[in-house]
Design an enzyme around this catalytic site. Structure first.
Site, PDB file in Angstrom:
ATOM      1  N   ASN A 193     -11.090 -31.681 -26.274  1.00  0.00           N
ATOM      2  CA  ASN A 193     -11.236 -31.086 -25.052  1.00  0.00           C
ATOM      3  C   ASN A 193     -11.692 -32.246 -23.991  1.00  0.00           C
ATOM      4  O   ASN A 193     -11.415 -32.098 -22.544  1.00  0.00           O
ATOM      5  CB  ASN A 193     -12.232 -30.098 -24.847  1.00  0.00           C
ATOM      6  CG  ASN A 193     -12.297 -28.888 -25.465  1.00  0.00           C
ATOM      7  OD1 ASN A 193     -11.240 -28.149 -25.390  1.00  0.00           O
ATOM      8  ND2 ASN A 193     -13.163 -28.412 -26.555  1.00  0.00           N
ATOM      9  N   TYR A 228     -19.755 -26.811 -26.265  1.00  0.00           N
ATOM     10  CA  TYR A 228     -18.330 -26.221 -25.609  1.00  0.00           C
ATOM     11  C   TYR A 228     -18.166 -26.601 -24.259  1.00  0.00           C
ATOM     12  O   TYR A 228     -17.331 -27.127 -23.868  1.00  0.00           O
ATOM     13  CB  TYR A 228     -18.041 -24.935 -26.204  1.00  0.00           C
ATOM     14  CG  TYR A 228     -16.695 -24.419 -25.481  1.00  0.00           C
ATOM     15  CD1 TYR A 228     -15.399 -24.774 -25.945  1.00  0.00           C
ATOM     16  CD2 TYR A 228     -16.891 -23.294 -24.477  1.00  0.00           C
ATOM     17  CE1 TYR A 228     -14.285 -24.171 -25.273  1.00  0.00           C
ATOM     18  CE2 TYR A 228     -15.793 -22.713 -23.732  1.00  0.00           C
ATOM     19  CZ  TYR A 228     -14.589 -23.239 -24.170  1.00  0.00           C
ATOM     20  OH  TYR A 228     -13.348 -22.943 -23.398  1.00  0.00           O
ATOM     21  N   LYS A 246     -15.758 -29.166 -22.226  1.00  0.00           N
ATOM     22  CA  LYS A 246     -14.779 -28.584 -21.145  1.00  0.00           C
ATOM     23  C   LYS A 246     -15.201 -29.085 -19.497  1.00  0.00           C
ATOM     24  O   LYS A 246     -14.167 -29.435 -18.785  1.00  0.00           O
ATOM     25  CB  LYS A 246     -14.630 -27.168 -20.921  1.00  0.00           C
ATOM     26  CG  LYS A 246     -14.244 -26.335 -22.235  1.00  0.00           C
ATOM     27  CD  LYS A 246     -12.885 -26.675 -22.532  1.00  0.00           C
ATOM     28  CE  LYS A 246     -11.907 -26.174 -21.460  1.00  0.00           C
ATOM     29  NZ  LYS A 246     -10.424 -25.998 -21.578  1.00  0.00           N
ATOM     30  N   PHE A 300      -3.823 -18.157 -27.409  1.00  0.00           N
ATOM     31  CA  PHE A 300      -3.822 -16.728 -26.746  1.00  0.00           C
ATOM     32  C   PHE A 300      -3.490 -16.905 -25.336  1.00  0.00           C
ATOM     33  O   PHE A 300      -2.709 -15.991 -24.901  1.00  0.00           O
ATOM     34  CB  PHE A 300      -5.563 -16.267 -26.963  1.00  0.00           C
ATOM     35  CG  PHE A 300      -5.995 -15.105 -26.028  1.00  0.00           C
ATOM     36  CD1 PHE A 300      -5.083 -14.016 -25.873  1.00  0.00           C
ATOM     37  CD2 PHE A 300      -7.167 -15.013 -25.324  1.00  0.00           C
ATOM     38  CE1 PHE A 300      -5.411 -13.021 -25.238  1.00  0.00           C
ATOM     39  CE2 PHE A 300      -7.563 -14.022 -24.638  1.00  0.00           C
ATOM     40  CZ  PHE A 300      -6.496 -13.020 -24.488  1.00  0.00           C
ATOM     41  N   ILE A 301      -4.205 -17.799 -24.439  1.00  0.00           N
ATOM     42  CA  ILE A 301      -3.714 -17.561 -23.105  1.00  0.00           C
ATOM     43  C   ILE A 301      -2.207 -18.331 -23.039  1.00  0.00           C
ATOM     44  O   ILE A 301      -1.525 -17.778 -22.209  1.00  0.00           O
ATOM     45  CB  ILE A 301      -4.624 -18.628 -22.323  1.00  0.00           C
ATOM     46  CG1 ILE A 301      -5.995 -17.908 -22.226  1.00  0.00           C
ATOM     47  CG2 ILE A 301      -3.997 -18.875 -20.835  1.00  0.00           C
ATOM     48  CD1 ILE A 301      -7.253 -18.699 -21.599  1.00  0.00           C
TER      49      ILE A 301
END
Length: 290
Positions: free
Chosen positions: A69, A119, A123, A7-8
């Site tokens: 991540n 998550y 990150k 998406f990004i």
């Protein structure tokens, strides 16, 4: 560039324009599973001036989140240190790294991080690896992105779920409308990443990328209704006690370091999201595989 199909990442690729970009597909190399020799060989082959990492997992079990991540970032940074030590490294981080913060003041990059879920923890671990690499001399930074909205947002995101419900008709049932979030358009995020990639010198290790405004979810919902289906009825859902009731980015450092500021209004973001969801599918040309 890693994660160019996400998406990004798709918007970052567009924001980079005519620059010579090598988008490394996940099918070619898996950052979390590849060995040091394979990744180092790739870096020698590409000889990058800048490496942009938009890849990573946003969902899944803790093991998947850690691999995609944390392990992936560690292996990529190790390969860069050997094969491209002068390359600039830009990583997309997440406001989930902050966790619960006091309501009212904008969140600064210097504020303590206390992520609430797997998550955010993964990150944050990736960000700390980048910080360590920067301390060791690598030109590396993380753009800590807040709640990204706009065209192409995944189906699981709140704005897309609401837009799809409006398209299908019926009432909207929305809980947590008194929660505040910092919504930032994906095209503004992409511009920030492109500016960071083109920066002439080292950047601070962490830069917040957001709108700089705390927007109630109620305002997001009402604006989307005005854009998509005026008059649609919105009913309150289960409230509960939100784990993170407030988020608002202090974007001073990004403005000072990059000369970046968001330009897209909430209404424009939702309008383009709505238009993208309702755009007719492109016909498949004859002889082109579907």
């Amino acid at each position: 560039m890693f994660g160019a199909a996400g998406f990004i990442g798709r918007h970052v690729r567009a924001a980079l324009g005519e620059r010579n970009v090598v988008a490394v597909p996940r099918g070619r190399i898996d950052l979390a599973a590849s060995g040091h020799a394979e990744l180092t060989g790739l870096m020698y082959e590409i000889a990058p001036d800048v490496v942009i990492n938009c890849a990573g997992a946003t969902g899944g079990d803790p093991a998947t989140l850690a691999k995609d991540n944390v392990v992936a970032v560690a292996r990529l940074l190790a390969a860069l240190a050997v094969a491209a030590p002068r390359a600039k490294y830009v990583q997309v981080g997440s406001a989930a790294e902050y966790g619960r913060v006091p309501m009212g003041p904008p969140i600064s990059e210097d504020d303590a991080c206390d992520p609430l879920g797997a998550y955010g923890l993964a990150k944050l671990a990736g960000t700390e690896l980048v910080r360590a690499a920067a301390a060791d001399g690598l030109d590396a930074s993380v753009l800590r992105v807040f709640n990204v909205i706009g065209p192409g947002a995944p189906p699981g995101s709140l704005p897309t779920k609401l837009a799809l419900a409006l398209r299908d008709g019926g009432d909207l049932v929305v809980g947590g409308q008194d929660v505040y979030r910092d919504f930032v358009d994906v095209r503004d995020v992409a511009e920030a990443v492109a500016m960071a990639a083109g920066a002439g010198g080292p950047l601070p290790p962490v830069l917040n990328i957001g709108s700089g405004r705390a927007t109630p979810v109620h305002d997001l919902v009402s604006t989307l209704v005005e854009v998509a289906r005026p008059g649609a009825r919105v009913l309150p859902g289960g409230q509960g006690s939100p784990a993170v009731p407030w988020q608002c980015a202090d974007i001073t450092r990004a403005a000072d370091s990059l000369g970046w500021r968001p330009r897209t209004t909430l209404r424009d973001s939702l309008q383009t999201l709505w238009s993208a969801l309702n755009a007719p599918a492109r016909p498949v040309e004859s002889g082109t595989p579907s």
